[in-house]
Design a protein around this motif. Structure first.
Motif, PDB file in Angstrom:
ATOM      1  N   PHE A 281      -7.242 -13.554   2.708  1.00 56.42           N
ATOM      2  CA  PHE A 281      -5.636 -13.623   2.798  1.00 56.42           C
ATOM      3  C   PHE A 281      -5.147 -12.211   3.281  1.00 56.42           C
ATOM      4  N   ASN A 282      -5.879 -11.032   2.787  1.00 50.77           N
ATOM      5  CA  ASN A 282      -5.380 -10.010   3.307  1.00 50.77           C
ATOM      6  C   ASN A 282      -5.535  -9.529   4.851  1.00 50.77           C
ATOM      7  N   ALA A 283      -6.637 -10.134   5.504  1.00 51.78           N
ATOM      8  CA  ALA A 283      -7.129  -9.908   6.461  1.00 51.78           C
ATOM      9  C   ALA A 283      -6.264 -10.719   7.627  1.00 51.78           C
ATOM     10  N   ASN A 284      -5.952 -11.731   7.048  1.00 54.52           N
ATOM     11  CA  ASN A 284      -4.666 -12.565   7.713  1.00 54.52           C
ATOM     12  C   ASN A 284      -3.402 -12.301   7.961  1.00 54.52           C
ATOM     13  N   LEU A 285      -3.155 -11.395   6.611  1.00 56.60           N
ATOM     14  CA  LEU A 285      -1.752 -10.930   6.459  1.00 56.60           C
ATOM     15  C   LEU A 285      -1.445  -9.890   7.320  1.00 56.60           C
ATOM     16  N   GLY A 286      -2.350  -8.658   7.467  1.00 53.05           N
ATOM     17  CA  GLY A 286      -1.987  -7.472   8.480  1.00 53.05           C
ATOM     18  C   GLY A 286      -1.373  -6.561   8.031  1.00 53.05           C
ATOM     19  N   LEU A 287      -0.839  -6.738   6.617  1.00 55.27           N
ATOM     20  CA  LEU A 287      -0.263  -5.613   5.964  1.00 55.27           C
ATOM     21  C   LEU A 287      -0.921  -4.735   5.092  1.00 55.27           C
ATOM     22  N   ASN A 288      -0.819  -3.380   5.258  1.00 60.01           N
ATOM     23  CA  ASN A 288      -1.283  -2.354   4.543  1.00 60.01           C
ATOM     24  C   ASN A 288      -0.266  -1.589   3.611  1.00 60.01           C
ATOM     25  N   ALA A 289      -0.194  -1.955   2.284  1.00 62.04           N
ATOM     26  CA  ALA A 289       0.807  -1.345   1.443  1.00 62.04           C
ATOM     27  C   ALA A 289       0.724   0.090   1.489  1.00 62.04           C
ATOM     28  N   SER A 290      -0.191   0.475   1.443  1.00 63.65           N
ATOM     29  CA  SER A 290      -0.346   2.075   1.292  1.00 63.65           C
ATOM     30  C   SER A 290       0.197   2.877   2.438  1.00 63.65           C
ATOM     31  N   GLU A 291      -0.072   2.295   3.436  1.00 59.76           N
ATOM     32  CA  GLU A 291       0.284   2.845   4.663  1.00 59.76           C
ATOM     33  C   GLU A 291       1.810   2.704   4.842  1.00 59.76           C
TER      34      GLU A 291
END
Length: 313
Positions: free
Chosen positions: A292-302
């Protein structure tokens, strides 16, 4: 001059010499203690502790390789969720890697019994808002921190603590980011910070732990809906305009940025469509979440760090 007078003079000389020796020894000991304190803060992993409210508290501190004791650096406080600890949330968020790239210090405090408490009581529970205040003071004595660039973020219960810090410590913390959390209903009426608050929120629309639509307000520990929480901060900051960010696809992350706010503050809202209770872009042992993360493309920390960089006190 008799023997008695000689003895008195000799005694005075000995006392003076002894005093000089003791002062020199004390200065030496103090210098050694200062050196020891500085030596504790090395680049990389550091572990520390302090007493607050009668309790021994612990934290994990990461100092980037670029840290120079003569140059102040920003500080990011990261708060874990229930049943976590400082080290575990560092692994999930990967803020250490970002700290090395961008040049900031990051601290991961440990909650007592792996939990956070927003107010003390007669049963011996501590006030973790007060603890965070003491921790910031403690760290400022240990390491060179830019007092105008201290930030707070957290996950789940740690995000709820972050919201409480925005209410109660706006004079010490310049920006806040809440991931999978919201503002407690009971705290809203007492949340009247004297300054504007820059707040970034990230929530999954399908979060079953922190409900996107909020809780029944009569239940214990009830949280505001995400829209009510965002509206609260927008209203507090007197924001006058908003726009949709084109950075992410509409069907994955809906982003609203509220600007024209008092004190150059901003309120950002990121809604992860069909997202659950998680840290977007974080590490996980759950294969489905990683997909899911890979498809999302959002890095919360950055995203959080980019938000923080735009705000200082």
């Amino acid at each position: 001059m008799n023997i008695y007078q000689n003895y008195r003079i000799l005694k005075k000389v000995v006392i003076v010499l002894l005093g000089v020796t003791l002062l020199t020894a004390c200065d030496s000991i103090q210098a050694e203690e200062k050196n020891i304190t500085k030596a504790k803060i090395l680049s990389g992993d550091n572990y520390g502790e302090l007493y607050d409210q009668g309790k021994l508290r612990t934290y994990y501190l990461y100092t980037p390789k670029s840290y120079n004791p003569d140059r102040p650096m920003p500080l990011v406080l990261v708060f874990h969720g229930d049943d976590g600890n400082g080290r575990s949330i560092s692994n999930v968020t990967r803020f250490n890697e970002l700290a090395d790239k961008k040049g900031f210090i990051v601290v991961y405090p440990d909650g007592i019994d792996q939990k956070w408490s927003l107010r003390g009581n007669a049963q011996g529970r501590v006030d973790d808002v007060s603890f965070v205040n003491a921790l910031i003071n403690h760290l400022q004595q240990q390491i060179n921190i830019d007092s105008h660039k201290i930030y707070a973020t957290g996950f789940s219960r740690g995000a709820i603590l972050t919201q409480a810090l925005a209410c109660k410590l706006p004079d010490k913390i310049s920006g806040f980011a809440s991931v999978a959390g919201s503002l407690p209903v009971r705290l809203k009426s007492n949340c009247q910070p004297r300054t504007s608050i820059s707040m970034l929120t990230i929530n999954g629309t399908n979060d079953r732990d922190v409900l996107y639509e909020g809780d029944d307000r009569t239940q214990r520990g009830a949280l505001l809906s995400i829209s009510d929480m965002v509206d609260f901060w927008r209203s507090h900051d007197q924001c006058t305009s908003s726009n949709k960010s084109p950075d992410f696809a509409e069907d994955k992350v809906k982003t609203a940025i509220y600007t024209g706010c008092s004190g150059n503050s901003e309120v950002w809202q990121l809604a992860v469509i069909n997202g659950g209770h998680f840290w977007p872009g974080g590490s996980s042992t759950d294969k489905n979440l990683n997909k899911f993360n890979a498809n999302l493309g959002l890095n919360a920390s950055e995203t959080i760090w980019n938000f923080f960089q735009s705000h200082s006190s």
